[in-house]
Write a protein that holds these residues in place. Structure first.
Motif, PDB file in Angstrom:
ATOM      1  N   ALA A 161       0.828  -1.200   0.000  1.00 60.77           N
ATOM      2  CA  ALA A 161       0.000   0.000   0.000  1.00 60.77           C
ATOM      3  C   ALA A 161       0.868   1.258   0.000  1.00 60.77           C
ATOM      4  CB  ALA A 161      -0.933  -0.006   1.210  1.00 60.77           C
ATOM      5  N   GLU A 162       1.997   1.211   0.700  1.00 58.20           N
ATOM      6  CA  GLU A 162       2.922   2.349   0.702  1.00 58.20           C
ATOM      7  C   GLU A 162       3.469   2.637  -0.696  1.00 58.20           C
ATOM      8  OE1 GLU A 162       5.973   1.389   3.495  1.00 58.20           O
ATOM      9  OE2 GLU A 162       4.668   1.686   5.241  1.00 58.20           O
ATOM     10  N   HIS A 163       3.608   1.599  -1.504  1.00 60.11           N
ATOM     11  CA  HIS A 163       4.122   1.747  -2.862  1.00 60.11           C
ATOM     12  C   HIS A 163       3.012   2.032  -3.877  1.00 60.11           C
ATOM     13  CE1 HIS A 163       8.378   0.850  -2.354  1.00 60.11           C
ATOM     14  NE2 HIS A 163       7.996   0.037  -1.373  1.00 60.11           N
ATOM     15  N   GLY A 164       1.792   2.210  -3.416  1.00 60.08           N
ATOM     16  CA  GLY A 164       0.695   2.560  -4.293  1.00 60.08           C
ATOM     17  C   GLY A 164       0.138   1.408  -5.105  1.00 60.08           C
ATOM     18  N   MET A 165       0.409   0.196  -4.697  1.00 61.96           N
ATOM     19  CA  MET A 165      -0.130  -0.963  -5.413  1.00 61.96           C
ATOM     20  C   MET A 165      -1.613  -1.121  -5.093  1.00 61.96           C
ATOM     21  SD  MET A 165       2.947  -3.625  -4.818  1.00 61.96           S
ATOM     22  CE  MET A 165       3.383  -4.307  -6.373  1.00 61.96           C
ATOM     23  N   ARG A 166      -2.360  -1.623  -6.061  1.00 61.31           N
ATOM     24  CA  ARG A 166      -3.800  -1.806  -5.873  1.00 61.31           C
ATOM     25  C   ARG A 166      -4.156  -3.261  -5.601  1.00 61.31           C
ATOM     26  NH1 ARG A 166      -5.114   1.655 -11.082  1.00 61.31           N
ATOM     27  NH2 ARG A 166      -3.842  -0.034 -11.850  1.00 61.31           N
ATOM     28  N   ALA A 167      -3.201  -4.181  -5.805  1.00 60.61           N
ATOM     29  CA  ALA A 167      -3.437  -5.610  -5.571  1.00 60.61           C
ATOM     30  C   ALA A 167      -2.126  -6.255  -5.145  1.00 60.61           C
ATOM     31  CB  ALA A 167      -3.972  -6.280  -6.826  1.00 60.61           C
ATOM     32  N   LEU A 168      -2.246  -7.399  -4.495  1.00 58.80           N
ATOM     33  CA  LEU A 168      -1.074  -8.158  -4.062  1.00 58.80           C
ATOM     34  C   LEU A 168      -1.470  -9.623  -3.949  1.00 58.80           C
ATOM     35  CD1 LEU A 168       1.902  -8.021  -3.034  1.00 58.80           C
ATOM     36  CD2 LEU A 168       0.963  -7.852  -0.728  1.00 58.80           C
ATOM     37  N   ALA A 169      -0.569 -10.496  -4.335  1.00 56.46           N
ATOM     38  CA  ALA A 169      -0.829 -11.932  -4.245  1.00 56.46           C
ATOM     39  C   ALA A 169      -0.056 -12.520  -3.071  1.00 56.46           C
ATOM     40  CB  ALA A 169      -0.413 -12.631  -5.529  1.00 56.46           C
ATOM     41  N   LEU A 170      -0.616 -13.531  -2.465  1.00 59.29           N
ATOM     42  CA  LEU A 170       0.062 -14.301  -1.423  1.00 59.29           C
ATOM     43  C   LEU A 170       0.129 -15.740  -1.905  1.00 59.29           C
ATOM     44  CD1 LEU A 170       1.264 -14.278   1.449  1.00 59.29           C
ATOM     45  CD2 LEU A 170      -0.962 -15.044   2.250  1.00 59.29           C
ATOM     46  N   THR A 171       1.338 -16.234  -2.127  1.00 61.25           N
ATOM     47  CA  THR A 171       1.532 -17.610  -2.606  1.00 61.25           C
ATOM     48  C   THR A 171       2.456 -18.329  -1.633  1.00 61.25           C
ATOM     49  OG1 THR A 171       3.328 -16.806  -4.009  1.00 61.25           O
ATOM     50  CG2 THR A 171       1.188 -17.085  -5.045  1.00 61.25           C
ATOM     51  N   ASP A 172       1.897 -18.793  -0.541  1.00 56.29           N
ATOM     52  CA  ASP A 172       2.688 -19.528   0.445  1.00 56.29           C
ATOM     53  C   ASP A 172       3.023 -20.917  -0.071  1.00 56.29           C
ATOM     54  OD1 ASP A 172       3.130 -17.706   2.496  1.00 56.29           O
ATOM     55  OD2 ASP A 172       1.165 -18.051   3.370  1.00 56.29           O
ATOM     56  N   ARG A 173       4.029 -21.511   0.522  1.00 58.66           N
ATOM     57  CA  ARG A 173       4.508 -22.824   0.114  1.00 58.66           C
ATOM     58  C   ARG A 173       3.677 -23.921   0.776  1.00 58.66           C
ATOM     59  NH1 ARG A 173       8.790 -25.113  -3.126  1.00 58.66           N
ATOM     60  NH2 ARG A 173       9.148 -27.146  -2.260  1.00 58.66           N
ATOM     61  N   ASP A 174       3.082 -24.789  -0.019  1.00 66.28           N
ATOM     62  CA  ASP A 174       2.356 -25.981   0.427  1.00 66.28           C
ATOM     63  C   ASP A 174       1.168 -25.710   1.343  1.00 66.28           C
ATOM     64  OD1 ASP A 174       3.936 -27.734  -1.021  1.00 66.28           O
ATOM     65  OD2 ASP A 174       5.421 -27.907   0.577  1.00 66.28           O
ATOM     66  N   GLY A 175       0.539 -24.565   1.219  1.00 65.80           N
ATOM     67  CA  GLY A 175      -0.652 -24.314   2.014  1.00 65.80           C
ATOM     68  C   GLY A 175      -1.096 -22.865   1.952  1.00 65.80           C
ATOM     69  N   LEU A 176      -2.290 -22.624   2.449  1.00 66.44           N
ATOM     70  CA  LEU A 176      -2.858 -21.278   2.506  1.00 66.44           C
ATOM     71  C   LEU A 176      -2.887 -20.795   3.957  1.00 66.44           C
ATOM     72  CD1 LEU A 176      -5.825 -21.890   0.046  1.00 66.44           C
ATOM     73  CD2 LEU A 176      -3.797 -20.511  -0.380  1.00 66.44           C
ATOM     74  N   TYR A 177      -1.776 -20.893   4.629  1.00 68.54           N
ATOM     75  CA  TYR A 177      -1.720 -20.659   6.067  1.00 68.54           C
ATOM     76  C   TYR A 177      -1.994 -19.213   6.457  1.00 68.54           C
ATOM     77  CZ  TYR A 177       0.590 -25.106   5.492  1.00 68.54           C
ATOM     78  OH  TYR A 177       0.886 -26.377   5.121  1.00 68.54           O
ATOM     79  N   GLY A 178      -1.536 -18.251   5.684  1.00 67.76           N
ATOM     80  CA  GLY A 178      -1.721 -16.849   6.036  1.00 67.76           C
ATOM     81  C   GLY A 178      -2.864 -16.186   5.303  1.00 67.76           C
ATOM     82  N   ALA A 179      -3.732 -16.949   4.675  1.00 62.61           N
ATOM     83  CA  ALA A 179      -4.767 -16.387   3.803  1.00 62.61           C
ATOM     84  C   ALA A 179      -5.758 -15.498   4.553  1.00 62.61           C
ATOM     85  CB  ALA A 179      -5.507 -17.507   3.084  1.00 62.61           C
ATOM     86  N   VAL A 180      -6.196 -15.888   5.726  1.00 64.84           N
ATOM     87  CA  VAL A 180      -7.195 -15.109   6.454  1.00 64.84           C
ATOM     88  C   VAL A 180      -6.599 -13.774   6.901  1.00 64.84           C
ATOM     89  CG1 VAL A 180      -8.656 -15.035   8.507  1.00 64.84           C
ATOM     90  CG2 VAL A 180      -8.490 -17.136   7.165  1.00 64.84           C
ATOM     91  N   LYS A 181      -5.423 -13.808   7.488  1.00 66.19           N
ATOM     92  CA  LYS A 181      -4.778 -12.571   7.933  1.00 66.19           C
ATOM     93  C   LYS A 181      -4.449 -11.673   6.745  1.00 66.19           C
ATOM     94  CE  LYS A 181      -3.123 -14.621  12.119  1.00 66.19           C
ATOM     95  NZ  LYS A 181      -2.033 -15.006  12.959  1.00 66.19           N
TER      96      LYS A 181
END
Length: 120
Positions: free
Chosen positions: A32-52
């Motif tokens: 957000a500081e860099h003015g991005m409008r989207a960001l992807a989260l691609t964790d290894r072998d799971g969606l562990y941080g998806a909710v946060k």
């Protein structure tokens, strides 16, 4: 001033043990500081941080993109399925394995599927 529509699509959080170090909320704050409008989260072998990650994206008005990087183990021998369970009676002998699979090398006969390794 126009904002570059660049989006990072391969970002690992601290939930991907050896691949990322930051908390998902910290990643969103920095994007957000860099003015991005989207960001992807691609964790290894799971969606562990998806909710946060999703909650942090909602608070920062960023579009969350979810992905996962899966470690795929190549098959060692595709003609013979691996043993699903040991033979009753505490295992099996090398002779019994070679009798079932005459083409199996002698060194692997007593290991019944343990010759596979996880790439991570």
């Amino acid at each position: 001033m126009t904002v570059d529509p660049f989006v990072h699509l391969h970002v690992a959080s601290g939930y991907s043990m050896q691949y990322g170090a930051n908390h998902p909320a910290d990643l969103v704050t920095r994007a957000a500081e860099h003015g991005m409008r989207a960001l992807a989260l691609t964790d290894r072998d799971g969606l562990y941080g998806a909710v946060k990650f999703a909650l942090a994206c909602r608070a920062a008005d960023l579009r969350p993109i979810f992905g996962v990087e899966l470690a795929v183990v190549p098959t060692v021998d595709s003609t013979v399925p691996p043993a699903l369970a040991p033979v009753l009676g505490g295992g099996h002998s090398a002779e019994l394995s070679r009798a079932r699979r005459p083409d199996a090398p002698a060194g692997r006969a007593g290991r019944a599927g343990s010759g596979r390794r996880v790439p991570a």
